[in-house]
Scaffold this active site. Sequence first.
Site, PDB file in Angstrom:
ATOM      1  N   HIS A 111       0.810  -1.228   0.000  1.00  0.00           N
ATOM      2  CA  HIS A 111       0.000   0.000   0.000  1.00  0.00           C
ATOM      3  C   HIS A 111       0.844   1.280   0.000  1.00  0.00           C
ATOM      4  O   HIS A 111       0.302   2.362  -0.219  1.00  0.00           O
ATOM      5  CB  HIS A 111      -0.922   0.031   1.222  1.00  0.00           C
ATOM      6  CG  HIS A 111      -1.891  -1.115   1.279  1.00  0.00           C
ATOM      7  ND1 HIS A 111      -2.739  -1.419   0.233  1.00  0.00           N
ATOM      8  CD2 HIS A 111      -2.136  -2.041   2.246  1.00  0.00           C
ATOM      9  CE1 HIS A 111      -3.464  -2.481   0.563  1.00  0.00           C
ATOM     10  NE2 HIS A 111      -3.115  -2.882   1.769  1.00  0.00           N
TER      11      HIS A 111
HETATM   12 ZN   LIG Z   1      -3.861  -7.342   2.897  1.00  0.00          ZN
END
Ligand SMILES: [Zn+2]
Length: 423
Positions: free
Chosen positions: A208
Site C-alpha cells: 500500500h
Molecule cells: Zn492485505
Amino acid sequence: MTSSCFNFITYKILLKLPINLLTLIILSRWLALVEYPFWKRMTQPSDSDTHIDQKMSALKDKRRVRDSNLRIFASPDQYPIVYSSKYDVTFYGLEKMHPFDSQKWGKVFRALKDAHFLTNHNYVIPNEATREDLLLAHTSAYLDTLKQKHVLAKAMEVPLVGYIPFFSKFADSFVLAPFRHHVGGTVAAACLALERGWAINIGGGFHHAASEKAGGFCLYNDVTIAIRFLLQGESIKKAMIIDLDAHQGNGYERAFTDDDRVYIFDMFNRNAFPRDEEAKKGINLAVPLKRFTEDEEYIEKLETHIVQAFNEFTPDLIVYNAGTDVFDADHLGCLSITEDGIEKRDEIVFKKAADLEIPIVMVTSGGYTEDSANIITQSILNLKKKGLLPLTKTQKPKTDTPKPKTEKSFDEVEALAEKIANL
Ligand SMILES: [Zn+2]
C-alpha cells in the site's frame, strides 16, 4: 508662472490622451500575444526539459543501484530464503495495539527451523536499505515526513503512540529500521531468484505504500524498490506482480501505471480497503472478489486468470505477493479461504513459474491473525514437499544473471546525459 506651466503640461497630456491610450492598448495586446507566451515558455518545462529530467532521474537511479549493498551472495548450501531477526517490530508491547501481528516473521522463521527445514546457516540474512535505496520508490519529502512522530504513528495506524514522550527519539531504530530490513530482504530475494530460479523473503510485501505517502501499515514499498532495482540495474527487462493478498496493491499500481515493463495481476476483495480507483488504472488483470469468497471459486478464478496473465505477458521475473489475509478467520481480509486453500494457491503459482521456467520471488505481505505465521510456515513446507523449492537450481531462468556494469560504461552514459542537459 507656476500655474501657467502646470496648465500647459495638463493641456499637453489631455491633447495626447487618446494617443497614449492607444499606445497602452497596443502594448498590452503585444505583451499578451507575444511576450506572455514567451515568458510562459521560459518558466514552464517543455517536453524536451521533461525528457532530460527523466533521463537524469534514471541515471541517478542507476547510480543508486550500482552503489547499493542490497545484492547478497548465497553459497550453494544456502536456500534462497531471506530473513533477518531485525524484521519484527517491538516497542515496549505497544505494537500489540495494532491488529497486525508484528512478530509473525520471527515466528515463521523459528517454525521452519523447528521443522528442520532451516538451520542457523542455510538461509540468507539481508542488509538494511539505505535512504538512497528507498529513493528508488519514494520522494525525499516523504522520507523526511516519517521523522515526525505523529506522521509516523498515523502511518502505523496507531496514532496514540505519537503522544508517547520520547517516541521520536526511538522511532527510527524501533519502527523504521525493521521495515528497512524488509526492503533489503525483498531486494536480496529478487536478486537471488534470478540466480536460483526461486526465492522467498519471509517478510516484505508492503504493497500500500506509495511514492509520497504511507498506507495500511505500509511505510516503504519493498516490491516497487526491488523491481526498480532490477530494471535500472538492467538485470531484467520485464516483471509481473501476482498479488493474491486480500487487499488491492494500490502502492505499486500507482508507481507502475504508465510503465509497460511491469504487468500487474491482482485478485482482491472488492469491498475491502483501499478501494483505490485511481490505482486500478495500473492493474493489467484485475479479479475483484465478493466478500467471503470460498476455496472452490477462488481457486477456479486463480487457475483461469493465471493462464490469461501469462498469455498476455512474459516476464523475466514474477514477484508473488502471498498475503495470508485471505484466510477465513482474518477479519481485515473478509474472504473465506481455508488453510488448505492457501497451500493450494501458493502451489499453483510456484508450479506455474516452474513450468514456464520463470524466476519467482515470494513475499509474505498481509495476514492479521494469530494463525498467520503457522499458515505461512505450512505453505512453505508444502512447497518444499512438492519439490518446488530445490536447493540446487533446476530451472533455467529466461534472463542470465547480468554482469556488473563497469565504472567506465556508467561514466560514459552519465557524460552523454550531461552533454544533452547542456544543449
Ligand atoms: Zn492485505
